[in-house]
Enzyme design. Sequence first.
Site, PDB file in Angstrom:
ATOM      1  N   HIS A   1       1.586  -0.092  -8.331  1.00 60.81           N
ATOM      2  CA  HIS A   1       0.388  -0.202  -9.146  1.00 60.81           C
ATOM      3  C   HIS A   1       0.652   0.042 -10.631  1.00 60.81           C
ATOM      4  CE1 HIS A   1      -3.042  -0.414  -6.085  1.00 60.81           C
ATOM      5  NE2 HIS A   1      -1.930  -0.744  -5.485  1.00 60.81           N
TER       6      HIS A   1
ATOM      7  N   LYS B   1      -8.503 -11.792   1.974  1.00 57.74           N
ATOM      8  CA  LYS B   1      -7.296 -12.546   2.339  1.00 57.74           C
ATOM      9  C   LYS B   1      -6.414 -11.708   3.272  1.00 57.74           C
ATOM     10  CE  LYS B   1      -3.863 -15.530   0.220  1.00 57.74           C
ATOM     11  NZ  LYS B   1      -3.328 -16.111  -1.013  1.00 57.74           N
ATOM     12  N   ASP B   2      -6.304 -10.407   2.969  1.00 62.60           N
ATOM     13  CA  ASP B   2      -5.530  -9.513   3.837  1.00 62.60           C
ATOM     14  C   ASP B   2      -6.168  -9.392   5.213  1.00 62.60           C
ATOM     15  OD1 ASP B   2      -3.572  -9.086   2.015  1.00 62.60           O
ATOM     16  OD2 ASP B   2      -4.193  -7.066   1.427  1.00 62.60           O
TER      17      ASP B   2
ATOM     18  N   SER C   1       1.566  -6.390  -8.720  1.00 56.60           N
ATOM     19  CA  SER C   1       2.389  -7.232  -7.858  1.00 56.60           C
ATOM     20  C   SER C   1       3.134  -8.273  -8.685  1.00 56.60           C
ATOM     21  CB  SER C   1       1.508  -7.966  -6.842  1.00 56.60           C
ATOM     22  OG  SER C   1       0.933  -7.056  -5.947  1.00 56.60           O
TER      23      SER C   1
ATOM     24  N   GLU D   1      17.962  -2.646  20.048  1.00 55.65           N
ATOM     25  CA  GLU D   1      16.794  -3.499  19.924  1.00 55.65           C
ATOM     26  C   GLU D   1      17.088  -4.623  18.923  1.00 55.65           C
ATOM     27  OE1 GLU D   1      14.860  -2.838  22.527  1.00 55.65           O
ATOM     28  OE2 GLU D   1      13.048  -2.284  21.451  1.00 55.65           O
TER      29      GLU D   1
END
Lengths: 260, 426
Positions: free
Chosen positions: B215, B243-244, B219, B287
């Site tokens: 922040h 959107k998220d 971004s 894994e």
Amino acid sequence: MLKNILVAAVLAAAVLAAAAVAPAPAGAADESPPLPHQEWSFYGVFGTYDRASSQRGFQVYKEVCSVCHPVKHLYFRDLADLGYREDEVKAIAAGYQVTDPQPNDQGQMYQRPGRPSDPIPGPFPNDQAARAANNGALPPDLSMIVKARPGGPDYVYAILTGYKDPPPGFNMLSGMNYNEYFPGHQIAMPPPLSDNTVTFADGVSATVPQMAHDVVTFLSWASEPNLDDRHRTGLKVILFLIVAAGIFYAMKRKIWAPVH
Amino acid sequence: MADNRPSAASRIIRWIDYRLPFVQFLNHELNEYPTPRNLSYWWNYGSLSGIMLVVMIVTGIFLAMQYTPSADLAFDSVERIMRDVNYGWLLRYAHMNGASMFFAIVYIHLFRGLYYGSYKAPRELLWILGVIILLLLIATAFMGYVLPWGQMSYWAATVITNLFSAIPLIGPSIVTFLWGGFAVGDPTLHRFYALHYLLPFVIVAVVLLHLVALHRHGSNNPLGIDHKGPQDTIPFHPYYTVKDLFGLSVFLLIYAFFVFFAPNFLGEPDNYIPANPMQTPNHIVPEWYLLPYYAILRSITFPILFISSKLAGVILAFSSIFILFFLPWLDTSPVRSSRFRPVYKWVFWLLVIDVVALGWVGANPPEGIVVTVGQIATFYYFVHMLILLPLIGKLERPRPLPSSIGATVVGGGARLSGAGAPLAKP
């Protein structure tokens, strides 16, 4: 926009799928023929255990397998899942003698008829006793066997039906049996099933493939008793999420309209 | 409307905010927070991984209420959760598959950063914090995988802790110290459980720092250029919250499919056999999300000078992650986004192929062609990081950068109705 998210989602799924599929060639090294695929009632998103088949399978387990193999994680009460009524479960439990986990007033451990709340007792008190009675081999616990083997139900079915005469020149150890699906092909368990080993109450003919199919259905349930519930819940969750995704997508289009 | 007096609720909020600016903080960081207007769906994976962290912690805490971390009881207690705890199967499958989903998301997030140069100035510390999170995730996932105390749990713990024995002189003592005994056993399981419960909260702390660093400058974006004013940004809410949310619902569909219809697809059947120190499984594999590191670990089949092949493998496997710390300085190109880097764009995809190849190598027994592919892929990984990145940055001629985000938003500036004007909240 939608294309981008599809690409992203497909890529994520592809990464997962590739990773999971990748280990498959590892099994190719040990020369067993590919497992024959069976039709299982519990496969697919709508799959549920065939109750009649798993009850017959329990009968096969009880009359044949349980001579050597325990089902450590099963309780008598679990059998209600197979469609047995409460009184039937009580009767099945009462047919076994179990050692009460608590000593009596004299401090002695004692035997009593089983109750639905008891674990289904195994044939041997411990692993050493099991080995001693089985030529040194330890019959594995069957309550997890389907989940614990690559190939799952197809593998267990293949083992039960895969006994053959050894090919000429094959070096058999004494007391072992030839099974084409077992890693190394030498298995300590003698062929457990032959036609009419058991008599089914519902009149189904007890052929070896039929008994193998039924007992594998029972053992699959024993490994994963919540599968029916899981599939049912899953369908609701997926439906809910599809609707939610649609609503969020519409919202997103509307809110973003002035930006584009 | 005539009455301008604020409502009771807003007066309470104002009273609190005057003393503890919490609502103000949330409003600033999650509501007004100016975000580039051109973020693609590749920017969904940050918030998704945050959500997965919460899912893992919540399911994990409820599992911990039922789980018993002792060598004698661990396996049975997991089965007890699966069979007798109400919705225990859901908790456990959500947690187990959640780990795979978490890594899938984090890897996409990481490669997004690689493609769009998100690690470049002024976001170096943001990137470094991300790599620290990755290291913590790997440690947490590994220790979590040991907890069910199946065959693969036990032998994975044995193999991985044994890596430390490659350290000259003090190695064997370190391993004994890690185990709390002379083999993986009850004390090992107990401490792994304690750490598996602790580390997620450490991750939460580092994630918060990651967010603070994010922040600070906001971004990065698909164009990789800085935003130059309000015309280039939109408020986080409602644009990116919605959107998220859409991205989250699509992700949850995939996650739910695995949990409800293929819960053991990504796992190993061997882990449903109780741990047996006397019997080694045929193929010990980690894994899927750890396979590339495992491939690098096994790729060195010969001693290098005085370094044993085992130690060399360990050093390389750890370096493959640690090298990411230096990425902001290894990549010498001033251009962030691969859209304007004609050469790096292709080299990036080669790296993706290389890492997938390493995963394939890690999944297969190290025989024949697998070994060769593993060695080539390992070699290429380090060539990419140490040689190609610095060199391409120097030699490549980047395409011209657009003047601003607002002028070039997806679909071209011409069709843009509101371009150039700051966007008000709807």
